[in-house]
Design a protein around this motif. Structure first.
Motif, PDB file in Angstrom:
ATOM      1  N   GLU A  20      -7.617  -0.515   1.946  1.00  0.00           N
ATOM      2  CA  GLU A  20      -6.372  -0.486   2.718  1.00  0.00           C
ATOM      3  C   GLU A  20      -6.617  -0.789   4.190  1.00  0.00           C
ATOM      4  O   GLU A  20      -5.957  -1.646   4.786  1.00  0.00           O
ATOM      5  CB  GLU A  20      -5.715   0.879   2.543  1.00  0.00           C
ATOM      6  N   HIS A  52      -1.106   4.437   0.106  1.00  0.00           N
ATOM      7  CA  HIS A  52      -2.043   5.448   0.617  1.00  0.00           C
ATOM      8  C   HIS A  52      -2.193   6.609  -0.374  1.00  0.00           C
ATOM      9  O   HIS A  52      -2.320   7.763   0.011  1.00  0.00           O
ATOM     10  CB  HIS A  52      -1.545   5.972   1.973  1.00  0.00           C
ATOM     11  N   HIS A 106       0.830  -1.208   0.000  1.00  0.00           N
ATOM     12  CA  HIS A 106       0.000   0.000   0.000  1.00  0.00           C
ATOM     13  C   HIS A 106       0.866   1.260   0.000  1.00  0.00           C
ATOM     14  O   HIS A 106       1.946   1.292   0.583  1.00  0.00           O
ATOM     15  CB  HIS A 106      -0.908   0.018   1.235  1.00  0.00           C
ATOM     16  N   GLU A 128     -10.246   2.843  -2.279  1.00  0.00           N
ATOM     17  CA  GLU A 128      -8.918   2.327  -1.973  1.00  0.00           C
ATOM     18  C   GLU A 128      -8.559   2.499  -0.507  1.00  0.00           C
ATOM     19  O   GLU A 128      -7.918   1.629   0.090  1.00  0.00           O
ATOM     20  CB  GLU A 128      -7.864   3.003  -2.853  1.00  0.00           C
ATOM     21  N   THR A 175      -2.800   0.377  -3.310  1.00  0.00           N
ATOM     22  CA  THR A 175      -3.509   1.630  -3.020  1.00  0.00           C
ATOM     23  C   THR A 175      -2.557   2.808  -3.095  1.00  0.00           C
ATOM     24  O   THR A 175      -1.343   2.622  -3.115  1.00  0.00           O
ATOM     25  CB  THR A 175      -4.142   1.613  -1.620  1.00  0.00           C
ATOM     26  N   GLN A 205      -5.830  -4.670   5.815  1.00  0.00           N
ATOM     27  CA  GLN A 205      -4.797  -4.755   6.845  1.00  0.00           C
ATOM     28  C   GLN A 205      -5.398  -5.152   8.195  1.00  0.00           C
ATOM     29  O   GLN A 205      -4.768  -5.881   8.972  1.00  0.00           O
ATOM     30  CB  GLN A 205      -4.057  -3.429   6.962  1.00  0.00           C
TER      31      GLN A 205
END
Length: 232
Positions: free
Chosen positions: A106, A35, A33, A102, A232, A110
């Motif tokens: 994420e 972010h 990821h 997204e 993401t 997780q």
């Protein structure tokens, strides 16, 4: 010779768990990821350590860093008190608090991975996690820390350091930046993280929110980015 523990130090078993759970090697898939950072770099908004530091600082203070810190703090208190209903409410609130598809992917991916890893090695702690398939990462970490005897302040610092580390790791690979640049950015975030941990530990849940609009746009734009290395 046996040396008596210093009462001023952090509880060693709790510190062990916190370091493991917030380690980049803990299997939550954080490496996949960015972010939205990948789009921001392609768009030319992050080009060096200075622009990366500014982006990370804004995300911590005005974006997901602050929101996640509040979710973690309230999940921690609920789990420590054994308040199942309050914990379920925090989890549901956090799952709905996403600015993009997204961002939701994420935090939920997780969170689920964290819960599976905790259940595999710390089943007694896992029993305190919310029973839901929509478990935000920050809520999972907060609940585990609360149930596992980790102090709230330490849990907040560990989580925020891991969040900043994920961003910096992505930037080091994409910009690219040197490892020393990445370390300087993380060192510069230290004061911000400690101040946020102190604020989040005392803030009500309705103080959640942010103003990192460019990061939200980056996350949305990443959904259709042509060439992508990150999920993401």
């Amino acid at each position: 010779m046996t040396v008596a523990p210093d009462p001023r130090t952090t509880d060693a078993p709790a510190l062990w768990r916190l370091m493991l759970w917030c380690s980049p090697a803990f299997p939550v898939g954080a490496f996949s990821h960015s972010h939205g950072l990948e789009w921001a770099i392609e768009a030319g908004e992050i080009t060096d350590a200075t622009t990366l530091a500014a982006w990370v600082d804004d995300l911590l203070a005005h974006g997901a860093g602050w929101s996640d810190a509040l979710l973690l703090a309230h999940a921690h208190r609920a789990a420590a008190a054994g308040d199942v209903d309050a914990l379920a409410g925090v989890a549901a609130y956090g799952a709905a608090f996403s600015a993009s598809a997204e961002r939701q992917t994420e935090q939920l991916a997780q969170g689920a991975a964290f819960a599976r890893a905790i259940d595999a090695a710390w089943p007694a702690v896992a029993a305190a996690l919310p029973r839901t398939d929509r478990l935000p990462y920050a809520v999972a970490v907060g609940a585990a820390a609360g149930a596992g005897g980790i102090a709230l302040g330490a849990a907040l610092v560990g989580y925020l350091q891991a969040f900043a580390g994920m961003l910096v790791s992505a930037a080091v690979r994409i910009v690219p930046l040197g490892q020393s640049d990445g370390l300087r950015v993380l060192a510069g975030a230290e004061a911000r993280v400690h101040a946020m941990a102190a604020s989040a530990s005392a803030a009500p849940l309705d103080a959640i929110g942010g103003a990192a609009f460019r990061a939200d746009i980056a996350s949305m734009a990443h959904e259709t980015q042509y060439t992508r290395l990150f999920r993401t």
